[in-house]
Design an enzyme around this catalytic site. Structure first.
Site, PDB file in Angstrom:
ATOM      1  CG  ASP A  59      -2.473   0.801   0.898  1.00 33.26           C
ATOM      2  OD1 ASP A  59      -2.839   0.240  -0.248  1.00 33.26           O
ATOM      3  OD2 ASP A  59      -2.599   1.596   1.474  1.00 33.26           O
ATOM      4  CD  GLU A  97      -9.172   8.941  -0.692  1.00 35.78           C
ATOM      5  OE1 GLU A  97      -8.646   7.673  -0.549  1.00 35.78           O
ATOM      6  OE2 GLU A  97      -8.332   9.853  -0.648  1.00 35.78           O
ATOM      7  CD  GLU A 122      -9.183  -0.371  -3.566  1.00 38.19           C
ATOM      8  OE1 GLU A 122      -8.455  -0.759  -2.403  1.00 38.19           O
ATOM      9  OE2 GLU A 122      -8.641   1.578  -3.677  1.00 38.19           O
ATOM     10  CD  GLU A 155      -2.180   8.210   3.233  1.00 32.34           C
ATOM     11  OE1 GLU A 155      -3.817   8.295   3.373  1.00 32.34           O
ATOM     12  OE2 GLU A 155      -2.785   6.751   2.129  1.00 32.34           O
TER      13      GLU A 155
HETATM   14  C1  LIG Z   1      -5.200   0.025  -2.392  1.00 37.95           C
HETATM   15  C2  LIG Z   1      -5.787   1.384  -1.824  1.00 37.95           C
HETATM   16  N1  LIG Z   1      -6.333   2.426  -2.206  1.00 37.95           N
HETATM   17  C3  LIG Z   1      -7.204   2.994  -1.113  1.00 37.95           C
HETATM   18  C4  LIG Z   1      -6.640   3.965  -0.582  1.00 37.95           C
HETATM   19  C5  LIG Z   1      -7.212   4.731   0.316  1.00 37.95           C
HETATM   20  N2  LIG Z   1      -5.986   6.486  -0.292  1.00 37.95           N
HETATM   21  C6  LIG Z   1      -5.587   6.890   0.305  1.00 37.95           C
HETATM   22  O1  LIG Z   1      -5.127   6.517   0.690  1.00 37.95           O
HETATM   23  C7  LIG Z   1      -5.362   3.374  -0.617  1.00 37.95           C
HETATM   24  N3  LIG Z   1      -4.534   3.599   0.613  1.00 37.95           N
HETATM   25  N4  LIG Z   1      -4.833   1.683  -1.028  1.00 37.95           N
END
Ligand SMILES: Cc1ncc(CNC=O)c(N)n1
EC number: 3.5.99.2
Length: 229
Positions: free
Chosen positions: A55, A148, A218, A96
């Site tokens: 991530d 998000e 996702e 972040e």
């Molecule tokens: C794979 C994925 N999807 C959404 C997010 C959330 N956005 C930012 O942090 C994230 N971190 N990773």
């Protein structure tokens, strides 16, 4: 019946109609076995570490994507307020990235050695394609919102009523599950809904396909960490 006609009738947004129409896929992305295993405390820490490392790479690619949405808002938006919401998103990504570095060192992960897995590369490729000036603001802001929203819905579930999330994972869940992040997602949803309400049928269709694409990506992203279960 067309999406716009449906919401006209019930006075709800396009996104709400999509969420009803594609409920199972949305649940697949927000109630993934990895998320459920965090919530019930059965998570394998190797899976968590693998997700964290992947991530971090994703979020690095997410920054220029969000910046590209900011550019589209500046060029194409009919409402000046959009820019502030998106700029807030860009700004919070700095924090972040620092958080990812701190959290990774806590878990003994060396971020410079992380190799992106196939699903991650594919997802970052989607982000990159969305940065093209040929992609309409409406389509890009819809993708931004759903990216998000999946994290918000997923991690809020891990800190909700009755959760048994291990203490050392709570901070992670709070990052995306907190109330302020929920409000920010709602602001993005409102922008996307406003744009979709006034979009052509063709744009609407493109945005819906993108919404579905993101949900699939996702699910694939969560699935990467399942090899360690
Ligand atoms: C794979 C994925 N999807 C959404 C997010 C959330 N956005 C930012 O942090 C994230 N971190 N990773």
């Amino acid at each position: 019946m067309e999406e716009q006609a449906k919401c006209e009738e019930k006075k709800i947004g396009v996104i709400e109609t999509w969420l009803r129409k594609h409920r199972l896929l949305f649940q697949g992305a927000t109630r993934h076995p990895l998320i459920l295993s965090i919530r019930d405390g059965s998570i394998n820490i190797a899976s968590f570490k693998s997700w964290l490392a992947q991530d971090y790479l994703f979020v690095r690619a997410f920054v220029p994507f969000v910046a590209s949405v900011l550019i589209k808002a500046w060029k194409e938006s009919d409402e000046s307020g959009d820019m502030e919401v998106i700029l807030g998103g860009v700004a919070s990504l700095e924090d972040e990235l620092s958080w990812f570095k701190r959290e990774s060192s806590k878990w003994g992960i060396s971020l410079s050695e992380v190799v992106p897995q196939q699903a991650n590369k594919k997802y970052c490729g989607l982000l990159e394609s969305l940065m093209s000036p040929d992609v309409e603001y409406t389509v890009a802001i819809t993708a931004f919102w759903v990216i998000e929203a999946v994290y918000q819905e997923s991690f809020a579930h891990c800190i909700g009523e009755g959760s048994k999330t291990p203490q050392e994972l709570k901070e992670t869940c709070e990052r995306w599950g907190n109330e302020a992040f929920a409000k920010y997602c709602q602001s993005l949803q409102n922008i996307a809904n406003r744009r979709l309400q006034n979009a052509s049928d063709e744009e609407l269709k493109k945005a819906e396909v993108m919404f579905l694409n993101v949900l699939e990506y996702e699910v694939d992203f969560w699935n990467m960490s399942r090899g360690n279960v």
